[in-house]
Enzyme design. Structure first.
Site, PDB file in Angstrom:
ATOM      1  N   LYS A  77       8.229   7.297 -14.970  1.00 33.55           N
ATOM      2  CA  LYS A  77       8.178   6.476 -13.750  1.00 33.55           C
ATOM      3  C   LYS A  77       8.770   5.111 -14.067  1.00 33.55           C
ATOM      4  CE  LYS A  77       4.192   4.524 -12.122  1.00 33.55           C
ATOM      5  NZ  LYS A  77       4.541   3.078 -12.136  1.00 33.55           N
ATOM      6  N   GLU A  90       2.768   1.141  -3.601  1.00 34.62           N
ATOM      7  CA  GLU A  90       1.559   0.400  -3.994  1.00 34.62           C
ATOM      8  C   GLU A  90       1.350  -0.810  -3.091  1.00 34.62           C
ATOM      9  OE1 GLU A  90       1.068  -0.298  -8.197  1.00 34.62           O
ATOM     10  OE2 GLU A  90      -0.664  -1.611  -7.870  1.00 34.62           O
TER      11      GLU A  90
HETATM   12  O1  KIV Z   1       0.322   1.887 -14.343  1.00 34.38           O
HETATM   13  C1  KIV Z   1      -0.255   2.521 -13.439  1.00 34.38           C
HETATM   14  O2  KIV Z   1      -1.395   2.974 -13.592  1.00 34.38           O
HETATM   15  C2  KIV Z   1       0.458   2.701 -12.169  1.00 34.38           C
HETATM   16  C3  KIV Z   1      -0.313   3.273 -11.027  1.00 34.38           C
HETATM   17  C4  KIV Z   1      -1.286   2.287 -10.535  1.00 34.38           C
HETATM   18  C5  KIV Z   1       0.568   3.781  -9.967  1.00 34.38           C
HETATM   19  O3  KIV Z   1       1.596   2.380 -12.080  1.00 34.38           O
END
Ligand code: KIV
Length: 281
Positions: A115, A184
Site C-alpha cells: 500500500k 481515510e
Molecule cells: O498504517 C495503517 O494502519 C493504515 C490504516 C489505518 C489504513 O494505513
C-alpha cells in the site's frame, strides 16, 4: 472463500456486492487469530510505529521494521491477503527505489501486495510497481505520512475543491492499476461518490458505510491503544484495563507467595533425599 484470498478475489467482491473486512496485524499470533476469524485482508500498517513501537507518528518507521513485522504476519496467516504498508521515504525518492522496496515486501516478507499513500502524483509509482508485478493498494483522504501538509489529523474533502480532487485522485489511481483504495477520514457522502465512481473497491476508515469495505487498526478495535482513540473507532473490547488488572493480580500473588501454586510446579521423578542431605552438610 475456499482457498487463499487473492487480489482478484478482493476486486470481485465489489462486483458481487460483498463487503470487505480489513484489519491491521503486526505479528504472527494476532495474524493467526484474525485469519481464523475470517478477516479478508491483513494490513501490516505503518501504524505499528505508533501503536507498537512508541513513535509519535508513522514518519520514522523504516523498511527493516516493516519487513520484520510483515514476515511475522505472513507466518501467522493462512487464507487472508497480506498487504505491506510502504513506509515514508521508501517510495517517494525515485521509481527504481520504490520498485525495489515494493519487491522486498513480496520476496523477503511474503506479502501479496503493498500500500502507498497519495493521489494522482503517485500514479507513476503505481504503474512502475504494477509493471514489476507488485499489486498496489492506494490510500487517499487523510494520509498520515504527510499529515503535516494536510493541516494535521483532520477530516479531508470538506470543501468542493478538495472533494473534487479526491474523486479525481481515486479515478487516476484506479486507472493506474491499484486493486483497492483506502479512504481515510472522508465525509460519508463523498466516500459514497468516490466508491460509485471507480470499479475497484474502496476500504474506509472514518469514511462511512458506503465504502466497499472497512479497515480498523486492530489495537484500536480491541481497546489496547490508550494514547488517543479517533472518534470513528468502535472499540469491540477494552483489553488495556483488563491486561492491567491481570498483571496487577500476578504481581500481588508473586509478592504474597501465592503464585506459583502446587499445580504450577513440577514433581521430581527421583528421591532427592540424598541431594538434600548433601546440600545441608
Ligand atoms: O498504517 C495503517 O494502519 C493504515 C490504516 C489505518 C489504513 O494505513
Amino acid at each position: 472463500m475456499a482457498g487463499k484470498c487473492t487480489v482478484k478475489d478482493i476486486v470481485a467482491m465489489k462486483a458481487q456486492g460483498k463487503k470487505i473486512s480489513v484489519l491491521t496485524a503486526y505479528d504472527a499470533a494476532m495474524a493467526s487469530i484474525l485469519d481464523d476469524a475470517g478477516i479478508d485482508i491483513l494490513l501490516v500498517g505503518d501504524s505499528l510505529g505508533m501503536v507498537l513501537l512508541g513513535y509519535d507518528s508513522t514518519v520514522p518507521v523504516t523498511m527493516e521494521e516493516m519487513l520484520h513485522h510483515a514476515r511475522a504476519v505472513n507466518r501467522g496467516r493462512k487464507k487472508a491477503l497480506v498487504v505491506g504498508d510502504m513506509p515514508f521515504g521508501s517510495y517517494q525518492s525515485g521509481l527504481a527505489e520504490a520498485v525495489n522496496n515494493g519487491m522486498r515486501f513480496m520476496k523477503e516478507a511474503g506479502c501479496d501486495a503493498v500500500k502507498i499513500e497519495g493521489g494522482e502524483e503517485m500514479c507513476d509509482v503505481v504503474r512502475a510497481l504494477r509493471r514489476a508485478g507488485v499489486p498496489v493498494m492506494g490510500h487517499v483522504g487523510l494520509t498520515p505520512q504527510t499529515a503535516g501538509q494536510l493541516g494535521g489529523f483532520k477530516v479531508q474533502g470538506r470543501d468542493l475543491e478538495s472533494a473534487r480532487k479526491m474523486v479525481a485522485d481515486a479515478k487516476a489511481l484506479a486507472a493506474a492499476g491499484v486493486f483497492a483504495i483506502v479512504l481515510e477520514c472522508v465525509p460519508g457522502e463523498l466516500a459514497g461518490i468516490v466508491t460509485r465512481s471507480i470499479s475497484v473497491p474502496t476500504i474506509g476508515i472514518g469514511a462511512g458505510a458506503e465504502c466497499d469495505g472497512q479497515v480498523l487498526v486492530v489495537n484500536d478495535l480491541l481497546g489496547m491503544f490508550e494514547k488517543f482513540t479517533p472518534s470513528f473507532v468502535k472499540q469491540y473490547a477494552h483489553l488495556a484495563p483488563q491486561i492491567g488488572q491481570a498483571v496487577a493480580a500476578f504481581r500481588d500473588e508473586v509478592q504474597k507467595g501465592a503464585f506459583p501454586a502446587a499445580e504450577h510446579t513440577f514433581d521430581s521423578r527421583v528421591d532427592l533425599g540424598s541431594l538434600l542431605a548433601e546440600s545441608d552438610s
